[in-house]
Design a protein around this motif. Structure first.
Motif, PDB file in Angstrom:
ATOM      1  N   HIS A  52       0.866  -1.186   0.000  1.00 29.30           N
ATOM      2  CA  HIS A  52       0.000   0.000   0.000  1.00 29.30           C
ATOM      3  C   HIS A  52       0.898   1.230   0.000  1.00 29.30           C
ATOM      4  O   HIS A  52       1.794   1.338   0.831  1.00 29.30           O
ATOM      5  N   TYR A  53       0.642   2.140  -0.924  1.00 24.72           N
ATOM      6  CA  TYR A  53       1.440   3.368  -0.984  1.00 24.72           C
ATOM      7  C   TYR A  53       0.658   4.426  -1.742  1.00 24.72           C
ATOM      8  O   TYR A  53       0.091   4.135  -2.810  1.00 24.72           O
ATOM      9  N   GLN A  54       0.596   5.617  -1.179  1.00 24.56           N
ATOM     10  CA  GLN A  54      -0.063   6.724  -1.874  1.00 24.56           C
ATOM     11  C   GLN A  54       1.000   7.429  -2.714  1.00 24.56           C
ATOM     12  O   GLN A  54       1.778   8.240  -2.209  1.00 24.56           O
ATOM     13  N   TYR A  55       1.011   7.093  -3.988  1.00 26.91           N
ATOM     14  CA  TYR A  55       2.034   7.642  -4.875  1.00 26.91           C
ATOM     15  C   TYR A  55       1.698   9.081  -5.260  1.00 26.91           C
ATOM     16  O   TYR A  55       0.572   9.399  -5.649  1.00 26.91           O
ATOM     17  N   SER A  56       2.702   9.919  -5.175  1.00 30.29           N
ATOM     18  CA  SER A  56       2.620  11.277  -5.714  1.00 30.29           C
ATOM     19  C   SER A  56       4.022  11.677  -6.128  1.00 30.29           C
ATOM     20  O   SER A  56       5.021  11.157  -5.605  1.00 30.29           O
ATOM     21  N   PHE A  57       4.110  12.600  -7.065  1.00 33.71           N
ATOM     22  CA  PHE A  57       5.427  13.081  -7.461  1.00 33.71           C
ATOM     23  C   PHE A  57       6.090  13.825  -6.310  1.00 33.71           C
ATOM     24  O   PHE A  57       7.321  13.817  -6.183  1.00 33.71           O
ATOM     25  N   GLN A  58       5.284  14.458  -5.451  1.00 36.74           N
ATOM     26  CA  GLN A  58       5.847  15.106  -4.266  1.00 36.74           C
ATOM     27  C   GLN A  58       6.507  14.083  -3.347  1.00 36.74           C
ATOM     28  O   GLN A  58       7.601  14.322  -2.812  1.00 36.74           O
ATOM     29  N   GLN A  59       5.836  12.935  -3.150  1.00 37.13           N
ATOM     30  CA  GLN A  59       6.397  11.896  -2.278  1.00 37.13           C
ATOM     31  C   GLN A  59       7.701  11.352  -2.852  1.00 37.13           C
ATOM     32  O   GLN A  59       8.697  11.201  -2.130  1.00 37.13           O
ATOM     33  N   LEU A  60       7.715  11.057  -4.153  1.00 35.61           N
ATOM     34  CA  LEU A  60       8.931  10.536  -4.772  1.00 35.61           C
ATOM     35  C   LEU A  60      10.050  11.575  -4.759  1.00 35.61           C
ATOM     36  O   LEU A  60      11.229  11.227  -4.585  1.00 35.61           O
ATOM     37  N   ALA A  61       9.692  12.854  -4.918  1.00 36.02           N
ATOM     38  CA  ALA A  61      10.696  13.915  -4.843  1.00 36.02           C
ATOM     39  C   ALA A  61      11.276  13.992  -3.434  1.00 36.02           C
ATOM     40  O   ALA A  61      12.498  14.140  -3.255  1.00 36.02           O
ATOM     41  N   ASN A  62      10.428  13.882  -2.425  1.00 37.21           N
ATOM     42  CA  ASN A  62      10.904  13.891  -1.041  1.00 37.21           C
ATOM     43  C   ASN A  62      11.818  12.699  -0.763  1.00 37.21           C
ATOM     44  O   ASN A  62      12.845  12.839  -0.086  1.00 37.21           O
TER      45      ASN A  62
ATOM     46  N   PHE B 165      -1.269   9.871 -14.613  1.00 35.38           N
ATOM     47  CA  PHE B 165      -2.420  10.385 -15.350  1.00 35.38           C
ATOM     48  C   PHE B 165      -3.132  11.513 -14.604  1.00 35.38           C
ATOM     49  O   PHE B 165      -3.657  12.447 -15.226  1.00 35.38           O
ATOM     50  N   THR B 166      -3.159  11.439 -13.282  1.00 39.50           N
ATOM     51  CA  THR B 166      -3.983  12.382 -12.503  1.00 39.50           C
ATOM     52  C   THR B 166      -3.201  13.535 -11.876  1.00 39.50           C
ATOM     53  O   THR B 166      -3.807  14.396 -11.245  1.00 39.50           O
ATOM     54  N   GLN B 167      -1.871  13.558 -12.055  1.00 44.35           N
ATOM     55  CA  GLN B 167      -1.073  14.593 -11.397  1.00 44.35           C
ATOM     56  C   GLN B 167      -0.203  15.353 -12.399  1.00 44.35           C
ATOM     57  O   GLN B 167       1.018  15.264 -12.381  1.00 44.35           O
ATOM     58  N   PRO B 168      -0.820  16.103 -13.303  1.00 50.64           N
ATOM     59  CA  PRO B 168      -0.040  16.800 -14.336  1.00 50.64           C
ATOM     60  C   PRO B 168       0.886  17.861 -13.750  1.00 50.64           C
ATOM     61  O   PRO B 168       0.558  18.512 -12.747  1.00 50.64           O
ATOM     62  N   VAL B 169       2.049  18.016 -14.372  1.00 51.82           N
ATOM     63  CA  VAL B 169       2.965  19.108 -14.014  1.00 51.82           C
ATOM     64  C   VAL B 169       2.920  20.201 -15.084  1.00 51.82           C
ATOM     65  O   VAL B 169       3.489  21.279 -14.906  1.00 51.82           O
ATOM     66  N   PHE B 170       2.240  19.923 -16.158  1.00 56.50           N
ATOM     67  CA  PHE B 170       2.163  20.804 -17.323  1.00 56.50           C
ATOM     68  C   PHE B 170       1.815  22.247 -16.944  1.00 56.50           C
ATOM     69  O   PHE B 170       2.412  23.203 -17.455  1.00 56.50           O
TER      70      PHE B 170
ATOM     71  N   GLY C  88      10.965  12.759 -16.075  1.00 56.30           N
ATOM     72  CA  GLY C  88      10.889  14.179 -16.406  1.00 56.30           C
ATOM     73  C   GLY C  88       9.808  14.887 -15.595  1.00 56.30           C
ATOM     74  O   GLY C  88       9.975  16.034 -15.178  1.00 56.30           O
ATOM     75  N   MET C  89       8.682  14.212 -15.386  1.00 58.73           N
ATOM     76  CA  MET C  89       7.637  14.767 -14.530  1.00 58.73           C
ATOM     77  C   MET C  89       8.153  14.890 -13.100  1.00 58.73           C
ATOM     78  O   MET C  89       7.926  15.898 -12.425  1.00 58.73           O
ATOM     79  N   LEU C  90       8.863  13.852 -12.635  1.00 59.15           N
ATOM     80  CA  LEU C  90       9.419  13.878 -11.284  1.00 59.15           C
ATOM     81  C   LEU C  90      10.487  14.957 -11.154  1.00 59.15           C
ATOM     82  O   LEU C  90      10.525  15.686 -10.159  1.00 59.15           O
ATOM     83  N   ALA C  91      11.362  15.076 -12.152  1.00 63.27           N
ATOM     84  CA  ALA C  91      12.411  16.087 -12.118  1.00 63.27           C
ATOM     85  C   ALA C  91      11.814  17.497 -12.096  1.00 63.27           C
ATOM     86  O   ALA C  91      12.325  18.393 -11.418  1.00 63.27           O
ATOM     87  N   THR C  92      10.720  17.683 -12.820  1.00 67.83           N
ATOM     88  CA  THR C  92      10.026  18.983 -12.795  1.00 67.83           C
ATOM     89  C   THR C  92       9.505  19.275 -11.399  1.00 67.83           C
ATOM     90  O   THR C  92       9.712  20.367 -10.850  1.00 67.83           O
ATOM     91  N   ARG C  93       8.827  18.302 -10.800  1.00 67.83           N
ATOM     92  CA  ARG C  93       8.296  18.478  -9.447  1.00 67.83           C
ATOM     93  C   ARG C  93       9.420  18.726  -8.448  1.00 67.83           C
ATOM     94  O   ARG C  93       9.321  19.598  -7.579  1.00 67.83           O
ATOM     95  N   TYR C  94      10.502  17.953  -8.582  1.00 65.27           N
ATOM     96  CA  TYR C  94      11.644  18.121  -7.685  1.00 65.27           C
ATOM     97  C   TYR C  94      12.204  19.548  -7.788  1.00 65.27           C
ATOM     98  O   TYR C  94      12.494  20.180  -6.767  1.00 65.27           O
ATOM     99  N   SER C  95      12.315  20.051  -9.002  1.00 64.41           N
ATOM    100  CA  SER C  95      12.871  21.390  -9.209  1.00 64.41           C
ATOM    101  C   SER C  95      11.948  22.484  -8.698  1.00 64.41           C
ATOM    102  O   SER C  95      12.413  23.550  -8.281  1.00 64.41           O
ATOM    103  N   LEU C  96      10.654  22.239  -8.727  1.00 61.82           N
ATOM    104  CA  LEU C  96       9.700  23.201  -8.161  1.00 61.82           C
ATOM    105  C   LEU C  96       9.769  23.196  -6.630  1.00 61.82           C
ATOM    106  O   LEU C  96       9.618  24.239  -5.997  1.00 61.82           O
ATOM    107  N   MET C  97      10.005  22.048  -6.041  1.00 62.50           N
ATOM    108  CA  MET C  97      10.032  21.919  -4.589  1.00 62.50           C
ATOM    109  C   MET C  97      11.370  22.332  -3.976  1.00 62.50           C
ATOM    110  O   MET C  97      11.418  22.884  -2.873  1.00 62.50           O
ATOM    111  N   PHE C  98      12.461  22.052  -4.697  1.00 64.25           N
ATOM    112  CA  PHE C  98      13.795  22.249  -4.122  1.00 64.25           C
ATOM    113  C   PHE C  98      14.685  23.085  -5.034  1.00 64.25           C
ATOM    114  O   PHE C  98      15.865  22.775  -5.222  1.00 64.25           O
TER     115      PHE C  98
END
Length: 337
Positions: A116-126, A250-255, A149-159
């Motif tokens: 069980h895991y609630q996946y989000s790009f924020q979680q993977l970035a953390n 599919f549900t967490q666009p960074v666009f 690339g989606m994860l790298a975008t989120r990571y760059s927005l967060m950090f």
């Protein structure tokens, strides 16, 4: 049963009983954390607790083989890729003096597949940020391919203060497929789909979508990697995590947040890429207008402040694997700016 039919029937049964095990033996089978697959460098494990579960995050930490330049590059893999698929790029970067960190994200490859895991790009970035902190890396170049690339975008927005440069290699998420009319799949529907994954389905998808209908023998290793993971003892757990990850994608666009990126960004785009999540169930009119990277790359370069665009004409979804020498030369030139 007539004697001749009975003889044919017995022969058929005998043939199946002899050949079926041979086919099974030929099919790769790896452990749920890709045990048995040969990585190009030693896999290390970062152990931590997340969402109440003890997890292990596999990663490669490759020291410079050339004169050290004091910089670190973090390579983020895509959905159907692993840290191992960066092998050629890791060697090229290390030779030029970079330290290279290539993690396998939770749910992928050599890392834990949680029940069980609630996946989000924020979680993977953390998770990735915590890994880098544990390695005392305070600033790095972030390179993300495909879903990475989606994860790298989120990571760059967060950090942002800890990112010296951002490089996006044929990132998915350059468009919002849902907003363009791609139907929603439930997690259960994704799971049913992933349970049916086979070496043949992987190869056919990648041939058409990733490699512009041009197959090279070296791609077989990566088909075996994915097929072996899906074919192994963790089959259902691998499929379940894959379903959860597709739902995240599919549900967490960074666009819509490209305009907020504040670090120097380069897009590296194989122009013949046609990757689009859900294109297999999209109506023809919708399918015709998604996954056009020749257009998407240019559009994204305009949305991201001061972004640079490098196009690899005629290459598909993974230019670093299709033409590694060309890709690595362009990447090294970008990092040297």
């Amino acid at each position: 049963m007539f004697p001749r039919l009975k003889l044919l029937f017995c022969a058929a049964v005998l043939t199946l009983s002899v050949t079926a095990p041979a086919f099974a033996a030929d099919a790769p089978s790896y452990g749920p954390q890709l045990q048995g697959f040969d990585y190009p460098y030693p896999v290390k494990q970062y152990s931590f607790t997340s969402q109440g579960a003890p997890l292990q995050m596999g990663y490669l930490d490759v020291a410079p083989t050339g004169h050290k330049n004091g910089q670190t590059v973090v390579l983020m893999h895509g959905k159907n890729f692993c840290a191992a698929t960066w092998g050629d790029t890791i060697r090229a970067l290390a030779l030029k003096g970079y330290r290279v960190i290539a993690p396998d994200q939770i749910g992928f490859c050599s890392s834990t597949k949680p029940g069980h895991y609630q996946y989000s790009f924020q979680q993977l970035a953390n998770n990735t940020h915590d890994l880098l902190k544990s390695l005392n890396i305070k600033k790095a170049v972030i390179v993300g391919h495909s879903t990475g690339g989606m994860l790298a975008t989120r990571y760059s927005l967060m950090f942002a203060p800890e990112v010296s440069k951002l490089v996006l290699v044929n990132p998915i998420g350059l468009e919002d497929w849902k907003a363009k009319g791609v139907p929603y799949r439930t997690v259960d529907q994704w799971y049913d789909r992933e349970l049916k994954t086979s070496a043949d389905s992987i190869k056919q998808y990648e041939l058409k979508t990733y490699y512009v209908n041009k197959w090279k023998p070296e791609y077989d290793r990566w088909v075996d990697m994915l097929a072996g993971l899906n074919n192994g003892p963790g089959h259902k757990l691998v499929a379940w995590n894959s379903a959860l990850i597709y739902d995240m994608i599919f549900t967490q666009p960074v666009f819509y947040e490209f305009k907020n990126i504040r670090v120097p960004t380069t897009l590296m785009i194989g122009t013949s890429d046609t990757t689009a999540i859900g294109s297999d169930i999209a109506p023809p009119a919708v399918k015709a207008k998604i996954g056009n990277y020749k257009v998407l790359g240019k559009q994204a370069a305009k949305l991201i402040p001061h972004a640079k665009l490098i196009e690899f004409t005629g290459l598909g979804h993974a230019p670093q694997m299709e033409e590694p020498e060309k890709f690595n030369a362009a990447l090294l030139k970008t990092l040297a700016r």
